[in-house]
Design a protein around this motif. Structure first.
Motif, short mmCIF file in Angstrom:
data_model
loop_
_atom_site.label_atom_id
_atom_site.label_comp_id
_atom_site.label_asym_id
_atom_site.label_seq_id
_atom_site.Cartn_x
_atom_site.Cartn_y
_atom_site.Cartn_z
N THR A 180 7.47 -8.71 2.37
CA THR A 180 7.19 -9.04 3.77
C THR A 180 5.71 -9.34 3.97
OG1 THR A 180 9.03 -7.68 4.53
CG2 THR A 180 7.33 -8.21 6.15
N ALA A 181 4.86 -8.52 3.34
CA ALA A 181 3.41 -8.73 3.47
C ALA A 181 3.00 -10.08 2.89
CB ALA A 181 2.67 -7.60 2.76
N LEU A 182 3.60 -10.44 1.74
CA LEU A 182 3.26 -11.73 1.12
C LEU A 182 3.74 -12.89 1.99
CD1 LEU A 182 4.06 -10.96 -2.62
CD2 LEU A 182 1.80 -11.22 -1.57
N LEU A 183 4.95 -12.77 2.55
CA LEU A 183 5.45 -13.82 3.42
C LEU A 183 4.58 -13.96 4.66
CD1 LEU A 183 9.30 -13.16 3.20
CD2 LEU A 183 8.04 -15.10 2.23
N ASN A 184 4.18 -12.81 5.23
CA ASN A 184 3.32 -12.84 6.41
C ASN A 184 1.97 -13.48 6.08
OD1 ASN A 184 5.31 -11.57 7.87
ND2 ASN A 184 4.36 -9.55 7.79
N ARG A 185 1.45 -13.15 4.90
CA ARG A 185 0.17 -13.73 4.50
C ARG A 185 0.29 -15.25 4.38
NH1 ARG A 185 -1.99 -12.73 -1.48
NH2 ARG A 185 -0.32 -14.26 -1.79
N ASP A 186 1.40 -15.71 3.82
CA ASP A 186 1.59 -17.16 3.65
C ASP A 186 1.69 -17.87 5.00
OD1 ASP A 186 1.53 -16.87 0.94
OD2 ASP A 186 3.71 -16.93 0.67
N VAL A 187 2.46 -17.29 5.93
CA VAL A 187 2.64 -17.98 7.21
C VAL A 187 1.36 -17.94 8.03
CG1 VAL A 187 3.46 -16.01 8.62
CG2 VAL A 187 4.31 -18.32 9.07
N ILE A 188 0.57 -16.88 7.90
CA ILE A 188 -0.73 -16.83 8.59
C ILE A 188 -1.67 -17.87 8.00
CG2 ILE A 188 -2.79 -15.40 8.95
CD1 ILE A 188 -0.89 -12.99 9.19
N GLY A 189 -1.62 -18.03 6.69
CA GLY A 189 -2.43 -19.06 6.05
C GLY A 189 -2.06 -20.46 6.52
N HIS A 222 1.63 -12.09 12.72
CA HIS A 222 2.51 -12.90 11.86
C HIS A 222 3.60 -13.59 12.69
CE1 HIS A 222 6.10 -10.25 11.74
NE2 HIS A 222 5.24 -9.28 11.89
N VAL A 223 4.03 -12.97 13.80
CA VAL A 223 5.02 -13.60 14.67
C VAL A 223 4.40 -14.81 15.36
CG1 VAL A 223 6.46 -13.28 16.72
CG2 VAL A 223 6.27 -11.45 15.02
N LEU A 224 3.17 -14.66 15.82
CA LEU A 224 2.46 -15.78 16.46
C LEU A 224 2.24 -16.91 15.47
CD1 LEU A 224 0.96 -16.60 19.13
CD2 LEU A 224 -1.11 -15.76 18.01
N ALA A 225 1.86 -16.56 14.25
CA ALA A 225 1.63 -17.57 13.23
C ALA A 225 2.92 -18.33 12.91
CB ALA A 225 1.08 -16.92 11.96
N ALA A 226 4.03 -17.62 12.84
CA ALA A 226 5.32 -18.27 12.57
C ALA A 226 5.68 -19.22 13.71
CB ALA A 226 6.41 -17.21 12.38
N GLU A 227 5.39 -18.81 14.94
CA GLU A 227 5.65 -19.66 16.10
C GLU A 227 4.84 -20.95 16.01
OE1 GLU A 227 4.28 -19.64 20.72
OE2 GLU A 227 5.13 -17.76 19.96
N LEU A 228 3.57 -20.83 15.63
CA LEU A 228 2.71 -22.00 15.53
C LEU A 228 3.19 -22.95 14.44
CD1 LEU A 228 0.17 -23.62 16.21
CD2 LEU A 228 -1.13 -22.10 14.70
N THR A 229 3.57 -22.41 13.29
CA THR A 229 4.02 -23.29 12.19
C THR A 229 5.36 -23.93 12.52
OG1 THR A 229 5.04 -21.39 11.07
CG2 THR A 229 2.79 -21.95 10.45
N ARG A 230 6.17 -23.25 13.36
CA ARG A 230 7.48 -23.79 13.71
C ARG A 230 7.40 -24.82 14.84
NH1 ARG A 230 9.39 -19.42 15.02
NH2 ARG A 230 9.38 -19.62 17.28
N THR A 231 6.55 -24.57 15.84
CA THR A 231 6.52 -25.42 17.03
C THR A 231 5.30 -26.29 17.15
OG1 THR A 231 5.42 -23.77 18.43
CG2 THR A 231 7.83 -23.62 18.25
N GLY A 232 4.24 -25.91 16.42
CA GLY A 232 3.00 -26.65 16.54
C GLY A 232 2.18 -26.29 17.75
#
Length: 236
Positions: A180-189, A222-232
């Motif tokens: 989970t930490a690695l996935l979160n790190r990737d999506v934040i990146g 990480h939730v915010l980062a996922a939102e940004l990568t998904r919606t822009g």
């Protein structure tokens, strides 16, 4: 005259081999849910007297969750313990490492649960505490439809199964947290890269922006980062 080799096919050797196989199989599992499901199923096959099994979790000492169950009976029994707030499973989690009851209908420790035992089709239980971690507790529960189904051998074998399950579950949870930490790190990146390109800022400035919006909206980073990568969009 040579001494004959001991018989390696007796019940002790068979049990030792089965437990060794269980330990190896559990260590290969990397998902906590799979570890719990396999542990419950193996307990039914290995522990004398066991007909069904479950692994129960209690969070914040209130909410009982049947995390793995070999049958609807085991799952319903976990739900009943949660409903009444009592039962051998909860006692094993809170106060005792091992709890055994020969007849729930006659056991005065859990009167409300005992009154429903015939309806549920459960008379004997054997429960083992698996772990206590922060606000979450876990127990392995073995069930039988007849009274006095479990004995000292059941307790000994069940304790070994529970030990293997607890060790494997701890390892799987660590792996799960790491994954989970690695996935979160990737999506934040990825989110930082989007902000760097869009606003022509460096990595530190992009991370500061993510952090500020996370705090403003009270949303995990990480939730915010996922939102940004998904919606822009940060929807701010």
């Amino acid at each position: 005259m040579s001494t004959p080799l001991p018989d390696a096919s007796g019940p002790e050797q068979s049990l030792a081999g089965a437990l060794a196989d269980l330990a190896r199989d559990l260590q290969r599992e990397q998902v906590p849910g799979d570890v719990m499901a396999q542990s419950a199923a193996s307990a039914v096959g290995l522990v004398p007297g066991a007909e069904d099994a479950s692994i129960s979790l209690v969070r914040a000492r209130r909410h009982v969750l049947s995390a793995a169950a070999t049958s609807d009976v085991a799952r319903q029994f976990d739900a009943s313990q949660g409903e009444f707030g009592e039962g051998p499973c909860l006692t094993a989690m809170y106060t005792e490492l091992v709890v055994r009851t020969d007849d729930l209908a006659e056991d005065t420790r859990w009167p409300r649960l005992g009154a429903r035992s015939d309806e549920l089709g459960v008379r004997s239980m054997l429960c083992f505490q698996l772990f206590v971690h922060e606000n979450t507790l876990g127990a392995l529960n073995l069930l039988a439809s007849k009274p006095a189904a479990f004995d000292e051998e059941s307790e000994a074998v069940g304790a070994m199964v529970a030990t293997h399950a607890a060790v494997a579950l701890a390892g799987a949870q660590r792996f799960d947290h790491l994954r989970t930490a690695l996935l979160n790190r990737d999506v934040i990146g990825q989110a930082k890269g989007i902000l760097m390109e869009r606003f022509k800022v460096d990595a530190d400035q992009a991370f500061a922006l993510l952090t500020r919006v996370s705090q403003d909206r009270n949303v995990k980073l990480h939730v915010l980062a996922a939102e940004l990568t998904r919606t822009g969009s940060l929807d701010r």
